[in-house]
Write an enzyme that holds these catalytic residues in place. Structure first.
Site, PDB file in Angstrom:
ATOM      1  CG  HIS A  29      29.331  41.651  31.122  1.00 23.28           C
ATOM      2  ND1 HIS A  29      30.238  42.683  31.195  1.00 23.28           N
ATOM      3  CD2 HIS A  29      28.261  42.108  30.426  1.00 23.28           C
ATOM      4  CE1 HIS A  29      29.747  43.741  30.553  1.00 23.28           C
ATOM      5  NE2 HIS A  29      28.555  43.423  30.083  1.00 23.28           N
ATOM      6  CG  HIS A  85      52.621  31.024  47.498  1.00 25.48           C
ATOM      7  ND1 HIS A  85      51.526  31.531  48.151  1.00 25.48           N
ATOM      8  CD2 HIS A  85      53.462  30.596  48.476  1.00 25.48           C
ATOM      9  CE1 HIS A  85      51.684  31.387  49.462  1.00 25.48           C
ATOM     10  NE2 HIS A  85      52.852  30.825  49.687  1.00 25.48           N
TER      11      HIS A  85
END
Length: 330
Positions: free
Chosen positions: A9, A177
């Protein structure tokens, strides 16, 4: 290759696709479909159909945001057409997508990839403070079966062949990371990630954040340079497969000159700062960096210039050579 369609959505699917490309690089066989307020079910069905056609394969994995929502319902129509070669997983999150992109390198069917990504997607749902996380009986059982030696191991003990394995040694200003925790961990399969830095080892906050950023099944540590030299000669680390992270090439040179047997350096990311020259989109160097790389080369170290594992290696000194007109000298 298994094709992947992410559907949601609103713009969520497009955004999470962009996030994945930042971490793993651009990938083929991945399409996003968004369901906007102005659209109806038929519009969504048509857009999913177009995405399947772009993929060009019958093996399709649908990753959708909500079970029972419109993206799920329309994907389910395509699933029912060919349930043997298609699969749907709801609850889309970034770890799920990254896992799917990685796992499809090892599996040939949508069903196999779907099965492989569930636990990783769930494991990455965490909370701080940790006491808010519900107790899991499964985790308790797993912990009780852990065969990692408990307590201090006496000096001189030889574990395995007595030699630590460096599966990757990487120069990366950002240290641990997303690209390291997903792409490189998947590619090299370490059981330890070791950040080697005198400055970071003295910063308790950064140490804690790094230790908490380790991917599931891998422990992260932050140690000073001297400690790595000691560890590299300690036979108690014979079963350790370590991924090393350095902030800069100077630190890597120091430990190599002290005898740490690093034969190759992955040059992943060096941030731009005053006085540095950008030699590609993620690497910036100054003359001190250039001299350091030249010294490393003299010591027999090879260089692997790649941001993520899927990238093609490039020649470090060719990149530097191209910037001689801007002040760098080989």
């Amino acid at each position: 290759m298994v094709g992947i369609i992410i559907a949601s959505h609103g713009e969520f699917a497009a955004g999470i696709k962009q996030s994945a490309s930042m971490i793993l690089g651009e990938t083929e066989g991945l399409e996003s479909v968004v369901f906007m307020p102005s659209e109806g079910p038929d519009d969504l069905y048509g857009n999913i159909q177009k995405a399947i056609e772009k993929l060009g394969t019958e093996e399709v994995l649908f990753l959708v945001d909500l079970w029972g929502g419109s993206p799920f319902n329309q994907s389910n129509r395509f699933f029912e057409e060919n349930p043997e070669k298609r699969a749907i997983v709801a609850g889309l999150n970034l770890p799920m997508l990254l896992a799917a992109l990685s796992e499809r390198e090892d599996y040939d069917t949508a069903h196999e990839v779907a099965k492989a990504i569930i636990s990783e997607a769930k494991d990455q749902v965490k909370v701080r403070p940790e006491e808010l996380e519900p107790k899991s009986e499964g985790k308790a059982v797993a912990a009780s079966q852990d065969d990692t030696p408990k307590g201090a191991i006496p000096e001189g003990t030889v574990i395995g062949d007595g030699k630590i394995k460096f599966v990757l040694a990487r120069i990366d200003t950002r240290l641990l990371h997303g690209q390291v925790a997903t792409s490189w961990t998947k590619a090299t399969n370490p059981n330890r990630i070791i950040v080697v830095s005198d400055s970071v080892s003295k910063d308790n906050m950064r140490k804690k954040l790094i230790e908490q950023a380790a991917p599931p099944g891998v422990k992260a540590h932050v140690i000073p340079l001297k400690k790595l030299v000691e560890v590299s000669k300690d036979p108690r680390f014979g079963n350790t497969k370590a991924l090393l992270l350095f902030e800069n090439p100077q630190d890597a040179l120091k430990v190599i000159e002290e005898g740490v047997p690093i034969k190759e350096l992955n040059i992943g990311s060096m941030a731009h700062s005053v006085g540095k020259i950008q030699i590609n989109n993620v690497l910036s160097v100054d003359q001190n960096d250039v001299e350091t790389y030249k010294r490393l080369k003299e010591l027999g170290v090879k260089f692997d210039v790649r941001k993520v594992a899927a990238d093609k290696p490039v020649d470090l000194f060719k990149l530097i050579k191209e910037k001689e007109s801007e002040g760098l000298k080989l």
